[in-house]
Design a protein around this motif. Structure first.
Motif, PDB file in Angstrom:
ATOM      1  N   ALA A 144       0.829  -1.207   0.000  1.00 54.29           N
ATOM      2  CA  ALA A 144       0.000   0.000   0.000  1.00 54.29           C
ATOM      3  C   ALA A 144       0.864   1.259   0.000  1.00 54.29           C
ATOM      4  CB  ALA A 144      -0.919   0.002   1.219  1.00 54.29           C
ATOM      5  N   PHE A 145       2.111   1.141   0.501  1.00 57.35           N
ATOM      6  CA  PHE A 145       3.000   2.298   0.576  1.00 57.35           C
ATOM      7  C   PHE A 145       4.019   2.215  -0.563  1.00 57.35           C
ATOM      8  CE2 PHE A 145       2.010   1.173   5.109  1.00 57.35           C
ATOM      9  CZ  PHE A 145       0.965   2.086   5.228  1.00 57.35           C
ATOM     10  N   ALA A 146       3.510   2.286  -1.782  1.00 58.26           N
ATOM     11  CA  ALA A 146       4.353   2.072  -2.959  1.00 58.26           C
ATOM     12  C   ALA A 146       5.502   3.061  -3.037  1.00 58.26           C
ATOM     13  CB  ALA A 146       3.499   2.157  -4.224  1.00 58.26           C
ATOM     14  N   SER A 147       5.310   4.290  -2.559  1.00 59.75           N
ATOM     15  CA  SER A 147       6.359   5.301  -2.680  1.00 59.75           C
ATOM     16  C   SER A 147       7.600   4.948  -1.868  1.00 59.75           C
ATOM     17  CB  SER A 147       5.825   6.672  -2.252  1.00 59.75           C
ATOM     18  OG  SER A 147       5.469   6.670  -0.890  1.00 59.75           O
ATOM     19  N   LEU A 148       7.459   4.059  -0.871  1.00 56.94           N
ATOM     20  CA  LEU A 148       8.626   3.681  -0.072  1.00 56.94           C
ATOM     21  C   LEU A 148       9.609   2.819  -0.855  1.00 56.94           C
ATOM     22  CD1 LEU A 148       7.044   2.898   3.420  1.00 56.94           C
ATOM     23  CD2 LEU A 148       8.029   5.042   2.581  1.00 56.94           C
ATOM     24  N   THR A 149       9.192   2.340  -2.022  1.00 55.27           N
ATOM     25  CA  THR A 149      10.105   1.525  -2.845  1.00 55.27           C
ATOM     26  C   THR A 149      10.824   2.370  -3.883  1.00 55.27           C
ATOM     27  OG1 THR A 149       8.380   0.993  -4.464  1.00 55.27           O
ATOM     28  CG2 THR A 149       8.592  -0.464  -2.556  1.00 55.27           C
ATOM     29  N   TRP A 150      10.476   3.644  -3.967  1.00 53.06           N
ATOM     30  CA  TRP A 150      11.126   4.507  -4.955  1.00 53.06           C
ATOM     31  C   TRP A 150      12.524   4.868  -4.480  1.00 53.06           C
ATOM     32  CZ3 TRP A 150       6.599   8.530  -5.548  1.00 53.06           C
ATOM     33  CH2 TRP A 150       5.487   7.873  -6.092  1.00 53.06           C
ATOM     34  N   GLY A 151      13.410   5.045  -5.419  1.00 50.69           N
ATOM     35  CA  GLY A 151      14.768   5.464  -5.089  1.00 50.69           C
ATOM     36  C   GLY A 151      15.683   5.204  -6.257  1.00 50.69           C
ATOM     37  N   ASP A 152      16.550   6.164  -6.563  1.00 49.08           N
ATOM     38  CA  ASP A 152      17.442   6.021  -7.705  1.00 49.08           C
ATOM     39  C   ASP A 152      18.902   5.841  -7.303  1.00 49.08           C
ATOM     40  OD1 ASP A 152      17.609   8.630  -6.730  1.00 49.08           O
ATOM     41  OD2 ASP A 152      16.525   9.472  -8.430  1.00 49.08           O
ATOM     42  N   LEU A 153      19.197   5.953  -5.987  1.00 50.38           N
ATOM     43  CA  LEU A 153      20.572   5.794  -5.514  1.00 50.38           C
ATOM     44  C   LEU A 153      20.587   4.908  -4.267  1.00 50.38           C
ATOM     45  CD1 LEU A 153      21.845   9.491  -5.801  1.00 50.38           C
ATOM     46  CD2 LEU A 153      22.436   7.584  -7.326  1.00 50.38           C
ATOM     47  N   THR A 154      21.717   4.307  -3.995  1.00 49.68           N
ATOM     48  CA  THR A 154      21.904   3.494  -2.789  1.00 49.68           C
ATOM     49  C   THR A 154      22.886   4.190  -1.860  1.00 49.68           C
ATOM     50  OG1 THR A 154      21.496   1.423  -3.964  1.00 49.68           O
ATOM     51  CG2 THR A 154      22.720   1.276  -1.909  1.00 49.68           C
ATOM     52  N   ARG A 155      22.537   4.238  -0.587  1.00 46.92           N
ATOM     53  CA  ARG A 155      23.431   4.778   0.427  1.00 46.92           C
ATOM     54  C   ARG A 155      23.514   3.775   1.576  1.00 46.92           C
ATOM     55  NH1 ARG A 155      24.720   7.506  -3.130  1.00 46.92           N
ATOM     56  NH2 ARG A 155      24.762   9.788  -3.302  1.00 46.92           N
ATOM     57  N   TRP A 156      24.574   3.889   2.363  1.00 49.73           N
ATOM     58  CA  TRP A 156      24.799   2.954   3.462  1.00 49.73           C
ATOM     59  C   TRP A 156      24.816   3.685   4.788  1.00 49.73           C
ATOM     60  CZ3 TRP A 156      24.664  -2.165   2.430  1.00 49.73           C
ATOM     61  CH2 TRP A 156      24.795  -2.533   1.083  1.00 49.73           C
ATOM     62  N   GLY A 157      24.457   2.968   5.825  1.00 53.07           N
ATOM     63  CA  GLY A 157      24.473   3.524   7.170  1.00 53.07           C
ATOM     64  C   GLY A 157      24.504   2.405   8.187  1.00 53.07           C
TER      65      GLY A 157
END
Length: 437
Positions: free
Chosen positions: A58-71
């Motif tokens: 239901a929270f489709a926008s949480l899968t958006w992203g064009d870069l990967t970062r680490w933490g």
């Protein structure tokens, strides 16, 4: 120093962290550069073992992203760290030396020449810090010249109407049933409002389908064109609330009924309801609802726009011999020359010589729908729950939308947003509907 990041943690990521036996691990984030948003995308649950996070679909926008970062993520039972976070977030440009953070969270990576992200889950926080506003999670933007706190937006276990617990009678409302007749522009706004506040059951009654000309003013969108309004609206609200607490989720029951042709089928629905809200167009449906509600000794609220959309109207019919029904009120208004017999309301929306054009702008219709929902809930809480603070000023309200000229009697509002309340006359001796009660 870099601006604070916006970080979101889906519930599945929290589950993976809690299930891990580690006190500290790595995180993978998806970064959406367009809106500067980091979302936890994978959690290191054991050494060099990463598990992908699966946000609810239901929270489709949480899968958006064009870069990967680490933490990194960590657990902490240090009251000093919690107190430091609370203090720094209340100071403009508050920061902490990296060495100080490293002492409180051993294993924190030195960011070197870049920035690092750390999310800390706080355990055993002293009650006084919780009372002062210390959240369950803290975020830390780690740089060589200082560590800056930032808020972490973690998905809660519950959201939706259950968030109103303690401030709203959720348990009582969960036992109540409302019938909503008419799910057009006003009715769809009312359904949206009623379903957000914990009403147990909402019956939706309307025989019409959603068409293209409805889209400008309806809660439903183009994906529902051609569907029955009651079915599409029930599905839309159910999908929206799918992840909320079932105990506070409204059960929506669609009925493709024409209230005039199928009055005998509507009658038991109204009899089983606590209150009825009628947002149907036209005189005949409103008269049928008025009659059936009186027969069932059930309060009914009627909502519409009048005078080519310049005013909104809310009328409440309550059982009892001291107050007239909708027809009594209309006869009273006509006798005083304040309203015509409403024959023009029978013309449908549309274009051309045989139909009236749309008579109110979308925001005005939404306003009337939400006002009607408020009146419905206030009636329910006053009559069923004995909450005097929910008592309405009276039974007839006129709302200024875009009044173009002063009208007579109770309709004489002169400005947008003005609300005029007036009393309802007693029943007429000749009223066949009121004689039922």
């Amino acid at each position: 120093m870099t601006n604070s990041p916006f970080v979101m943690v889906p519930r599945d990521a929290l589950r993976l962290m809690n299930a891990s036996s580690r006190r500290l691990g790595n995180l993978r984030f998806k970064l959406s550069e367009a809106d500067g948003r980091f979302v936890v995308d994978a959690v290191e649950t054991s050494e060099n073992t990463f598990v992908d996070v699966r946000p609810d679909r239901a929270f489709a926008s949480l899968t958006w992203g064009d870069l990967t970062r680490w933490g990194q993520w960590a657990r902490s039972d240090s009251p000093d760290l919690a107190a430091t976070y609370l203090l720094l977030t209340r100071r403009p440009n508050g920061a902490l030396p990296f060495d100080a953070l490293h002492q409180m969270v051993p294993g924190t990576d030195d960011p070197g020449a870049i920035s690092g992200l750390l999310i800390v889950s706080h355990e055993d926080v002293p009650p006084e810090l919780r009372a002062a506003g210390m959240p369950e999670f803290s975020g830390w933007l780690i740089e060589r010249d200082g560590v800056v706190p930032f808020p972490v937006h973690a998905e809660p276990d519950e959201f939706g109407a259950s968030q109103l617990t303690g401030d709203w009678p959720l348990r009582q409302l969960a036992q109540e049933s409302i019938t909503l007749v008419g799910t057009g522009s006003i009715g769809s706004a009312a359904a949206d409002a009623l379903s957000r506040i914990g009403v147990g059951e909402l019956h939706l009654v309307d025989p019409d389908r959603l068409l293209w000309h409805n889209l400008i003013r309806h809660r439903l969108g183009p994906e529902s064109v051609g569907r029955y309004k009651v079915d599409a609206l029930a599905a839309l609200i159910a999908e929206r609330d799918a992840e909320t607490n079932p105990a506070t989720r409204t059960t929506l029951i669609p009925h493709r009924l024409d209230v005039v042709e199928h009055a005998e089928l509507l009658r038991p629905i109204i009899q089983a309801s606590t209150v009825v809200l009628c947002c149907a167009d036209g005189i005949a449906p409103r008269r049928v609802v008025n009659h059936l509600a009186r027969l069932a000794r059930t309060s009914a609220i009627f909502a519409c726009v009048l005078n080519d959309g310049s005013i909104g109207e809310i009328f409440r019919s309550r059982p009892g011999r001291g107050r007239g029904c909708l027809l009594c009120h209309r006869a009273y208004l006509e006798a005083n020359g304040w309203i015509d017999p409403e024959a023009d309301q029978e013309l449908g929306y549309g274009t051309g010589s045989s139909h009236k054009p749309m008579t109110a702008i979308p925001s005005d219709l939404q306003l009337v729908g939400q006002f009607a929902a408020q009146a419905t809930i206030a009636t329910l809480l006053e009559s069923r729950q004995g909450m005097p603070g929910s008592r309405l000023p009276s039974d007839h309200a006129v709302i200024g939308l875009r009044p173009v000229a002063a009208l007579a009697g109770p309709f004489g509002v002169s400005a947008p947003g003005e609300v005029r309340w007036s009393e309802v006359p007693p029943p007429r001796a000749v009223c066949a509907t009121c004689s039922l009660t």
